[in-house]
Design an enzyme around this catalytic site. Structure first.
Site, PDB file in Angstrom:
ATOM      1  N   VAL A  48      -4.211  10.561   2.504  1.00  0.00           N
ATOM      2  CA  VAL A  48      -4.723   9.339   2.759  1.00  0.00           C
ATOM      3  C   VAL A  48      -3.820   8.137   2.046  1.00  0.00           C
ATOM      4  O   VAL A  48      -3.694   6.884   2.988  1.00  0.00           O
ATOM      5  CB  VAL A  48      -6.137   8.940   2.411  1.00  0.00           C
ATOM      6  CG1 VAL A  48      -6.242   8.819   0.676  1.00  0.00           C
ATOM      7  CG2 VAL A  48      -6.879   7.765   2.870  1.00  0.00           C
ATOM      8  N   GLN A  49      -3.124   8.400   1.155  1.00  0.00           N
ATOM      9  CA  GLN A  49      -2.074   7.460   0.702  1.00  0.00           C
ATOM     10  C   GLN A  49      -1.033   7.077   1.619  1.00  0.00           C
ATOM     11  O   GLN A  49      -0.392   6.133   1.723  1.00  0.00           O
ATOM     12  CB  GLN A  49      -1.580   7.910  -0.547  1.00  0.00           C
ATOM     13  CG  GLN A  49      -2.574   7.964  -1.613  1.00  0.00           C
ATOM     14  CD  GLN A  49      -2.142   9.103  -2.689  1.00  0.00           C
ATOM     15  OE1 GLN A  49      -1.557   8.620  -3.755  1.00  0.00           O
ATOM     16  NE2 GLN A  49      -2.265  10.205  -2.537  1.00  0.00           N
ATOM     17  N   GLY A  81      -1.028 -23.125   4.401  1.00  0.00           N
ATOM     18  CA  GLY A  81       0.373 -23.424   3.757  1.00  0.00           C
ATOM     19  C   GLY A  81       0.630 -25.040   3.521  1.00  0.00           C
ATOM     20  O   GLY A  81       1.691 -25.279   2.859  1.00  0.00           O
ATOM     21  N   SER A 140      16.639  14.038   2.326  1.00  0.00           N
ATOM     22  CA  SER A 140      16.874  13.659   3.832  1.00  0.00           C
ATOM     23  C   SER A 140      18.260  12.924   3.812  1.00  0.00           C
ATOM     24  O   SER A 140      19.286  13.515   4.566  1.00  0.00           O
ATOM     25  CB  SER A 140      16.096  12.858   4.468  1.00  0.00           C
ATOM     26  OG  SER A 140      14.571  13.614   4.567  1.00  0.00           O
ATOM     27  N   GLY A 151       8.893  13.336   4.632  1.00  0.00           N
ATOM     28  CA  GLY A 151       7.543  12.582   4.746  1.00  0.00           C
ATOM     29  C   GLY A 151       7.693  11.150   5.294  1.00  0.00           C
ATOM     30  O   GLY A 151       8.517  10.446   5.324  1.00  0.00           O
ATOM     31  N   ASP A 177       6.557   7.169  -2.768  1.00  0.00           N
ATOM     32  CA  ASP A 177       6.908   7.453  -4.240  1.00  0.00           C
ATOM     33  C   ASP A 177       7.471   6.339  -5.029  1.00  0.00           C
ATOM     34  O   ASP A 177       7.640   6.153  -6.358  1.00  0.00           O
ATOM     35  CB  ASP A 177       7.534   8.947  -4.759  1.00  0.00           C
ATOM     36  CG  ASP A 177       6.705  10.064  -4.213  1.00  0.00           C
ATOM     37  OD1 ASP A 177       5.457   9.892  -3.861  1.00  0.00           O
ATOM     38  OD2 ASP A 177       7.193  11.019  -4.079  1.00  0.00           O
ATOM     39  N   CYS A 188      13.446  20.160   8.768  1.00  0.00           N
ATOM     40  CA  CYS A 188      14.209  21.177   9.581  1.00  0.00           C
ATOM     41  C   CYS A 188      14.965  22.075   8.626  1.00  0.00           C
ATOM     42  O   CYS A 188      15.956  21.862   8.347  1.00  0.00           O
ATOM     43  CB  CYS A 188      15.215  20.406  10.614  1.00  0.00           C
ATOM     44  SG  CYS A 188      16.137  21.632  11.706  1.00  0.00           S
ATOM     45  N   ARG A 191      -9.661 -29.098  -7.932  1.00  0.00           N
ATOM     46  CA  ARG A 191      -8.454 -29.640  -7.594  1.00  0.00           C
ATOM     47  C   ARG A 191      -8.265 -30.914  -8.457  1.00  0.00           C
ATOM     48  O   ARG A 191      -7.094 -31.499  -8.469  1.00  0.00           O
ATOM     49  CB  ARG A 191      -8.664 -29.992  -6.137  1.00  0.00           C
ATOM     50  CG  ARG A 191      -8.604 -28.730  -5.235  1.00  0.00           C
ATOM     51  CD  ARG A 191      -8.437 -28.967  -3.798  1.00  0.00           C
ATOM     52  NE  ARG A 191      -8.958 -28.065  -3.099  1.00  0.00           N
ATOM     53  CZ  ARG A 191      -7.932 -27.074  -2.458  1.00  0.00           C
ATOM     54  NH1 ARG A 191      -6.481 -27.233  -2.987  1.00  0.00           N
ATOM     55  NH2 ARG A 191      -8.002 -26.000  -1.693  1.00  0.00           N
ATOM     56  N   GLY A 198      13.711  10.303   2.594  1.00  0.00           N
ATOM     57  CA  GLY A 198      13.741  10.313   1.295  1.00  0.00           C
ATOM     58  C   GLY A 198      15.093  11.115   0.512  1.00  0.00           C
ATOM     59  O   GLY A 198      15.915  10.883   1.475  1.00  0.00           O
TER      60      GLY A 198
END
Length: 772
Positions: free
Chosen positions: A284-285, A576, A106, A10, A151, A74, A473, A103
């Site tokens: 969508v994730q 910064g 794989s 994935g 995940d 594959c 502040r 993952g």
């Protein structure tokens, strides 16, 4: 040396950043990288399934989701015939070293291929598909792995490539759903990804302020349906207008039966009479632009992976390059894949505690924190009776007064302040504290603008930017200390939780130093870091810095896009103050060619060399050049001055534009990381306050995240860590990442592998640690 790069399984946001850094780091080491297209399918297919890559082949891909070299599963590669074809294709290009991004499946398949390699090469030679010379030149396959998986299921790593971006997508959806749910006083059931790992579900539930969560590692006990419905009902009674249940796609009951979002919806409908709405977020994730973290960390991982595969020796077991405690680490590949796959077996065997422990201490802690923060403080008759019994058995003495903790914001605004204040109230109530909110920082405390906060008062704060309590502040002056002490006494304040930036720390330290003169300050005080500048002592990251970084990167992306059709240099100024964290990390994540920091300063000779480099790159065909300048990098070499110098040196070859990113960095809703970190830090801070009050002491601290762990340090000794003149810590961990900018952005000079930055423990250090 020729190196193959492939993405498999994935897709995950951040894969492109990793591919880019592997390619460019390999080229800087004098190696030739090749793309193996569409995962192992490209190797099996051969031909144009394996393509050489050059420096510009991976230009302008940092901001893109997915993977430009493709990915696929594959089936042919699982068979010996397919592996023979893959080996032949790789050897046709002289490739015997691979960086594989995927993952556990794989990487497991890759390791089997590696072990089979000598036999495959021998068979190819015997059948005449390769020459004996080729077989002799490539007797072993060296492999290095990177885990690309939203995940976050690799045991031993804190965050895998794509996880942070997926959390961004989930939280965006939850925040959007919350508004419509509140409008209709409705319950939503949201299913998120995670077949065997509940990280996304759990962290989304914490960061999204949800009511109930179901994760694979902890199947709910019998009767969970009634428990869930009770929490939803009491939440509404406590003032919630919306309810949210998060379900991981791999959630099951203790008999192993899957629990779906539709199952949860049906239970709520039958038991509560509501009509819940189901939302399955699905792919969508995986989509959209990668977050800032998934760009800069994936870049570092790719650099380290390229270095590792070049240095790999045939007798060594392959490793996974992973992030752990905010550092790059080498993990034995099959050992950690085995530990990862063992989690599902622990769940099947009913060892839920073991499964949670395998996910890391943070996972278990967040389960506990979620349970506390999502449960309204509703007392049942039995609990009320117990309280009466305690009061009556106390020899007539009045029951002890609840200890009163005041929450004060101070310093500049940081996204996540509301998240921290909400966590403080809900977790504080669980400590039996009375939680007080101070409006307007220390000036508000001086004015007595203090109010008690209840569980429902902070409803809806979890994902809101800004600060509902306000922040100022101002640091109290010596003349104001007496009045400040009187205000603390008049409101019976037993402890202070100070959430803010550098001035917040200065104010808290001042109170501690003045205790001898003002006894009212003899109370425990704990500081929680919240500053977009990320310049606070005792913490590698401050609440708000991740949000500011993502805002800066989004702005830089837009700036770069605006110049895509012209020959242009942009000089962008990033916030910064005198801390260069935002500048360096945004430059790394946005693909800047040069970053100027206050820590390093700017010299005329450096500008001359940079100008020459810029001109040469445009003459060689470059269309866009990005320079990022820390806002206080130099008093004299301002953003305007830099732009004029680069314009003058360009002689019309390109034009130059200035861009001041500005206060957009301070705005917006907090990112998932800032919400989660705020919750963890506040939990630790409240524990310190509770310990001090229980012991009758008033030691004070500032808390922080250091190498992945929540720690605390004595507030009295704060100045020992600080460069007070420049308002930043003396030691800053991210300074060791500066070389990554030139490594992956400037195509010049060949480097020996041993001269490359490791961005983590060296191989020798890692080997010593493994032996220990």
């Amino acid at each position: 040396m020729r190196i193959g790069i492939l993405t498999s399984g994935g897709d995950a946001q951040g894969m492109n950043a990793a591919v880019r850094s592997v390619v460019r780091t390999a080229l800087r080491m004098g190696a030739q990288p090749y793309a193996v297209m569409e995962g192992w399918s490209g190797a099996v297919k051969g031909g144009d399934g394996i393509r050489p890559l050059e420096w510009d082949s991976v230009g302008s891909i940092l901001h893109k989701g997915g993977t430009i070299i493709g990915t696929a599963r594959c089936a042919e590669f699982r068979e010996r015939a397919g592996q023979l074809d893959a080996a032949a294709s790789l050897l046709e290009h002289g490739i015997d070293r691979l960086v594989v991004i995927g993952g556990d499946g794989s990487l497991t398949g890759t390791n089997e291929f590696r072990k089979n390699w000598p036999g495959l090469v021998a068979e190819l030679a015997e059948t005449g598909r390769i020459t004996p010379q080729t077989a002799q030149a490539h007797p072993e396959l060296m492999v290095t792995g990177l885990v690309g998986s939203i995940d976050n299921d690799l045991v031993g790593a804190d965050m895998t490539i794509g996880t942070d971006s997926a959390l961004h997508r989930i939280l965006e959806a939850i925040d959007d759903i919350s508004s419509t749910a509140a409008s209709h006083q409705r319950t939503f059931v949201v299913e998120v990804m995670g077949r065997h790992c509940g990280y996304l579900a759990l962290m989304a539930a914490v960061a999204g302020g949800c009511d109930y969560v179901l994760v694979p590692e902890l199947p709910p006990a019998e009767g969970w349906e009634e428990d869930m419905c009770l929490k939803l009902r009491t939440g509404r009674e406590a003032g919630r207008r919306e309810s949210m249940v998060i379900v991981a796609e791999g959630a099951t009951d203790r008999a192993g039966n899957r629990i779906t979002a539709d199952d949860v919806s049906r239970i709520i409908h039958d038991r509560l009479g509501e009509d819940p709405r189901v939302t399955i977020l699905g792919h969508v994730q995986r989509g959209g632009r990668p977050s800032a973290y998934d760009r800069w960390m994936s870049t570092l991982l790719g650099c380290a992976a390229a270095r590792e595969v070049v240095l790999a020796r045939p007798e060594e077991e392959p490793v996974i390059i992973a992030e752990r405690h905010n550092r790059i680490h080498r993990l034995p590949m099959m050992e950690h894949i085995g530990r990862t796959r063992a989690v599902a077996r622990l769940v099947e065997d009913g060892d839920y505690e073991g499964a949670i422990e395998a996910r890391g201490a943070s996972f278990g802690q967040m389960l506990e924190l979620f349970e506390t923060m999502s449960t309204p403080p509703v007392l049942d008759p039995a609990a009320i009776g117990e309280l009466h019994h305690r009061a009556e058995s106390d020899d007539g003495a009045a029951p002890a007064r609840s200890r009163r903790i005041a929450i004060v914001h101070a310093g500049g605004l940081a996204p996540g302040m509301n998240t921290a204040a909400r966590a403080a109230v809900r977790l504080g109530l669980d400590h039996d504290f009375t939680m007080l909110g101070v409006n307007g920082g220390f000036p508000g405390l001086l004015d007595g603008d203090v109010r008690e906060l209840s569980w429902d008062d902070v409803e809806g704060w979890v994902g809101d930017g800004g600060a509902e309590l306000g922040t100022r502040r101002e640091v109290p002056t010596v003349e104001q200390l007496y009045a400040l002490g009187r205000s603390i006494e008049s409101h019976d304040i037993d402890g202070l939780l100070v959430i803010g930036g550098f001035n917040a720390y200065l104010a808290a330290n001042l109170l501690v130093r003045e205790r001898d003169r003002y006894p009212a300050f003899n109370i425990p005080i704990v500081c929680v870091p919240a500053s977009i500048d990320n310049n606070l002592p005792g913490s590698e990251l401050s609440v708000g810095a991740d949000t500011a970084l993502n805002n800066a990167v989004a702005s830089l992306d837009a700036i770069k896009q605006s110049g895509a059709a012209s020959h242009r240099c942009f000089v962008a100024e990033v916030m910064g103050r005198r801390c260069g964290y935002l500048s360096l990390m945004s430059g790394l994540a946005a693909g800047a060619e040069k970053v100027y920091l206050h820590e390093d300063g700017i010299t005329l000779s450096e500008l001359a060399a940079d100008s020459e480099r810029m001109v040469d790159s445009f003459r060689a065909g470059r269309k866009l050049y990005l320079v990022v300048r820390n806002e206080r990098a130099s008093e004299g070499y301002t953003t305007d001055v830099l732009a004029k110098i680069f314009t003058e040196e360009g002689h019309g070859l390109y034009d130059v534009r200035e861009a001041i990113v500005g206060h957009v960095q301070q705005g917006g809703d907090p990112t998932p990381f800032d919400r989660i970190m705020a919750t963890k830090l506040v939990s630790h801070a409240l524990g310190l306050l509770s310990d001090q009050l229980d012991a009758g002491t008033y030691h004070s601290s500032y808390v922080g995240l250091v190498e992945g762990r929540i720690t605390h340090h004595p507030l009295e000794r704060m100045n020992e860590e600080l460069d007070l003149v420049n308002r930043r810590p003396r030691e800053q961990w991210w300074m060791g990442l500066r070389d990554a900018i030139s490594l992956v952005s400037q195509e010049e000079g060949e480097l020996a592998p041993e001269d490359l930055p490791a961005f983590g423990p060296s191989r020798a250090e890692a080997e010593r640690a493994a032996r220990a």
